[in-house]
Design a protein around this motif. Structure first.
Motif, short mmCIF file in Angstrom:
data_model
loop_
_atom_site.label_atom_id
_atom_site.label_comp_id
_atom_site.label_asym_id
_atom_site.label_seq_id
_atom_site.Cartn_x
_atom_site.Cartn_y
_atom_site.Cartn_z
N LEU A 202 34.46 65.66 42.67
CA LEU A 202 35.70 66.40 43.14
C LEU A 202 36.73 66.88 42.13
N LYS A 203 36.49 66.28 41.09
CA LYS A 203 37.45 66.72 39.89
C LYS A 203 37.31 68.19 39.65
N THR A 204 35.90 68.66 39.41
CA THR A 204 35.60 69.90 38.94
C THR A 204 35.29 70.86 40.14
N GLY A 205 35.02 70.22 41.57
CA GLY A 205 34.56 71.08 42.41
C GLY A 205 33.15 71.14 42.40
N LEU A 206 32.30 70.64 41.53
CA LEU A 206 30.69 70.77 41.50
C LEU A 206 30.04 70.07 42.59
N VAL A 207 29.18 70.69 43.32
CA VAL A 207 28.38 70.33 44.17
C VAL A 207 26.97 70.68 44.12
N VAL A 208 25.85 69.67 43.84
CA VAL A 208 24.68 69.76 43.52
C VAL A 208 24.01 69.18 44.74
N ASP A 209 23.05 70.48 45.14
CA ASP A 209 22.29 69.84 46.30
C ASP A 209 20.90 69.95 45.84
N LEU A 210 20.19 68.66 45.66
CA LEU A 210 18.93 68.65 45.06
C LEU A 210 17.89 69.11 45.61
N THR A 211 16.85 70.17 44.95
CA THR A 211 15.98 70.79 45.40
C THR A 211 14.88 70.06 46.21
N ALA A 212 14.73 70.15 47.49
CA ALA A 212 13.69 69.37 48.31
C ALA A 212 12.27 69.56 47.76
N GLY A 213 11.29 68.75 47.41
CA GLY A 213 10.06 69.08 46.90
C GLY A 213 9.99 69.41 45.47
N ARG A 214 10.91 69.67 44.80
CA ARG A 214 11.21 70.10 43.44
C ARG A 214 11.73 68.85 42.54
N THR A 215 12.55 68.00 43.14
CA THR A 215 13.17 67.12 42.35
C THR A 215 12.35 65.72 42.48
N PHE A 216 12.12 65.15 41.19
CA PHE A 216 11.32 64.05 41.35
C PHE A 216 12.08 62.90 40.60
N GLY A 217 11.73 61.52 40.94
CA GLY A 217 12.32 60.45 40.45
C GLY A 217 11.57 59.34 40.01
N LEU A 218 12.09 58.35 39.20
CA LEU A 218 11.45 57.35 38.74
C LEU A 218 12.76 56.01 39.00
N TYR A 219 12.03 55.10 39.78
CA TYR A 219 12.92 53.75 39.99
C TYR A 219 12.40 52.72 39.14
N VAL A 220 13.51 52.13 38.47
CA VAL A 220 12.98 51.01 37.68
C VAL A 220 14.07 49.77 38.05
N MET A 221 13.48 48.58 38.11
CA MET A 221 14.31 47.28 38.22
C MET A 221 14.01 46.52 36.98
N ALA A 222 15.07 45.96 36.29
CA ALA A 222 14.91 45.41 35.25
C ALA A 222 15.67 44.15 35.30
N LEU A 223 15.44 43.17 34.56
CA LEU A 223 16.15 41.90 34.60
C LEU A 223 15.92 41.64 32.87
N GLN A 224 16.94 41.30 32.40
CA GLN A 224 17.12 40.88 30.92
C GLN A 224 17.64 39.43 30.82
N ASN A 225 17.07 38.38 30.90
CA ASN A 225 17.50 37.09 31.33
C ASN A 225 17.68 36.26 30.07
N MET A 226 18.24 36.87 29.30
CA MET A 226 18.98 36.14 27.80
C MET A 226 19.63 37.34 27.26
N LYS A 227 20.48 36.66 26.07
CA LYS A 227 21.34 37.70 25.18
C LYS A 227 20.44 38.70 24.68
N PRO A 228 21.10 40.03 24.96
CA PRO A 228 20.02 41.15 24.65
C PRO A 228 19.95 41.30 23.30
N HIS A 229 20.82 40.96 22.31
CA HIS A 229 20.37 41.04 20.90
C HIS A 229 19.45 39.80 20.32
N HIS A 230 19.24 38.91 21.43
CA HIS A 230 18.06 37.85 20.97
C HIS A 230 16.85 38.34 21.46
#
Length: 406
Positions: A202-230
């Protein structure tokens, strides 16, 4: 990879761990290669594979929607981050949109705190004020967010292939044994989806309608069950896609505490089939050059070599490989555009920055690239050169070179 950013205190507190050694890392991929079982099990919402795990201890859990519109060039991700830092639970919605085809286009990046959030009774749906993630009756994913006027998002992800988890239990465990673990990492995937929807700023007025049949996706569920740097000292991620094929690779390397062990998983699809899930992978960054501001490195090219077996047949639960159909894939080419170098510490509060000063050599940065010039080849089809576009991330967390000098 942005789950690191919103991990709060859990992401930056805690001193370096002792050197437990390789005996204290029990990776999902090692269990696969040692026992010679099937490379992956089918993941589905009915089997609760895509439920939020929501452990009660310190953790960061993410649901990430990667998208790529092959016609318009818009690509990026939307992500829900659910964090438990021990003293409180928080949630965040992050969104990034990039376009390499539009000259002068400035990426959209928003990160917005969620209010009145909750995991729904069925375990897989998530709601907050002005945000809704739900699985539909036909096993599609629908995400609608109006939490930020610069990133109003409606996305519908329709799976084109089976879901994937590596082994029957996709967790990598840290500790003396699986039964006595004190931390874990978990990933579950919908590796190739068709995507419909729209994105509005809404700030810039950009509207993107994704191209049906030509837009692809990857869905990832992730759990990091400890401190990330460990859990990891660095990550590598790539999502390569074209009209027919896709490849997703997620790899992390543990700190010296766990013998710098590497856990690498990849999923390769062709049309509506998962054809290979390599777990013995070599990921090489080529022509690295030092980032003087951080001490880390940019890269000009990648050469990722993946070894696995082709899927021979499938049943309702898992896939069986053809023992005689060993195959090598190679994803190679230039990283033509640096989208952004993300200073993770700029995304956390000041009091957290003060704490991290006591954690030796922890300086997280995420290097994001976009390229249209990668080529995927395979050893069983010598003349096949598959072209595609890719979102590439290299994340550095702990600089063990500095630790050794201190």
């Amino acid at each position: 990879m942005f789950k690191w950013i919103q991990g709060g205190i859990s992401a930056v507190t805690g001193m370096a761990e002792p050197e437990y050694g390789a005996s204290h890392l029990h990776s999902a991929t090692a269990r696969l290669t040692e026992s010679k079982i099937n490379p992956y099990s089918k993941a589905s919402p009915e089997k609760k594979d895509f439920d939020f795990q929501n452990p009660q201890n310190t953790n960061v859990e993410t649901a990430t929607f990667y998208l790529n519109d092959l016609d318009t060039g818009y690509c990026g991700f939307a992500q829900i981050i659910h964090s438990n830092i021990g003293i409180t639970t928080s949630a965040q919605f992050t969104f990034k949109l990039y376009n390499n085809k539009i000259e002068g286009f400035k990426q959209i990046w928003t990160s917005t705190k969620l209010e009145n959030f909750s995991i729904q009774e069925n375990g897989k749906d998530f709601k907050a004020d002005n945000l809704d993630l739900q699985w539909t009756d036909d096993n599609c994913l629908k995400l609608q967010s109006e939490v930020n006027p610069e990133s109003l998002v409606t996305l519908i992800f329709k799976p084109l292939t089976d879901g994937v988890k590596f082994g029957k239990d996709p967790h990598t465990y840290y500790g003396p044994s699986i039964e006595e673990s004190w931390g874990s990492m978990r990933h579950v995937y919908m590796p190739r989806c068709s995507v419909e929807g729209s994105i509005t700023n809404l700030k810039t007025g950009l509207v993107v309608d994704l191209t049906a049949g030509r837009t692809f996706g990857l869905y990832v569920m992730a759990l990091q069950n400890m401190k990330p740097h460990h859990a990891a000292k660095e990550w590598k991620f790539v999502w390569f896609v074209n009209e027919k094929e896709s490849l997703a690779l997620m790899q992390f390397q543990t700190p010296r505490s766990y013998a710098n062990g590497i856990v690498s998983t990849a999923i390769i699809t062709d049309e509506d089939k998962v054809i290979c899930c390599p777990v013995e992978n070599e990921t090489i960054l080529i022509d690295e050059y030092k980032d003087e501001e951080t001490g880390w490195s940019f890269a000009k090219e990648i050469d990722y070599k993946l070894k696995g077996h082709l899927i021979k047949e499938e049943d309702e639960e898992e896939a069986k490989v053809d023992a005689d159909a060993a195959v090598e894939f190679e994803l190679k080419g230039p990283l033509t555009t640096v989208i952004e170098r993300v200073d993770v510490m700029n995304e956390v509060p000041q009091f957290v920055k003060n704490i991290v000063s006591g954690v030796a050599a922890t300086k997280p940065f995420i290097y994001q690239y976009y390229t249209e010039d990668l080529t995927l080849t395979r050893s069983d089809k010598k003349d096949a050169e598959i072209k595609g576009t890719a979102w590439v991330e290299v994340t550095y967390i702990v600089d063990e070179r500095e630790q050794q000098q201190q």
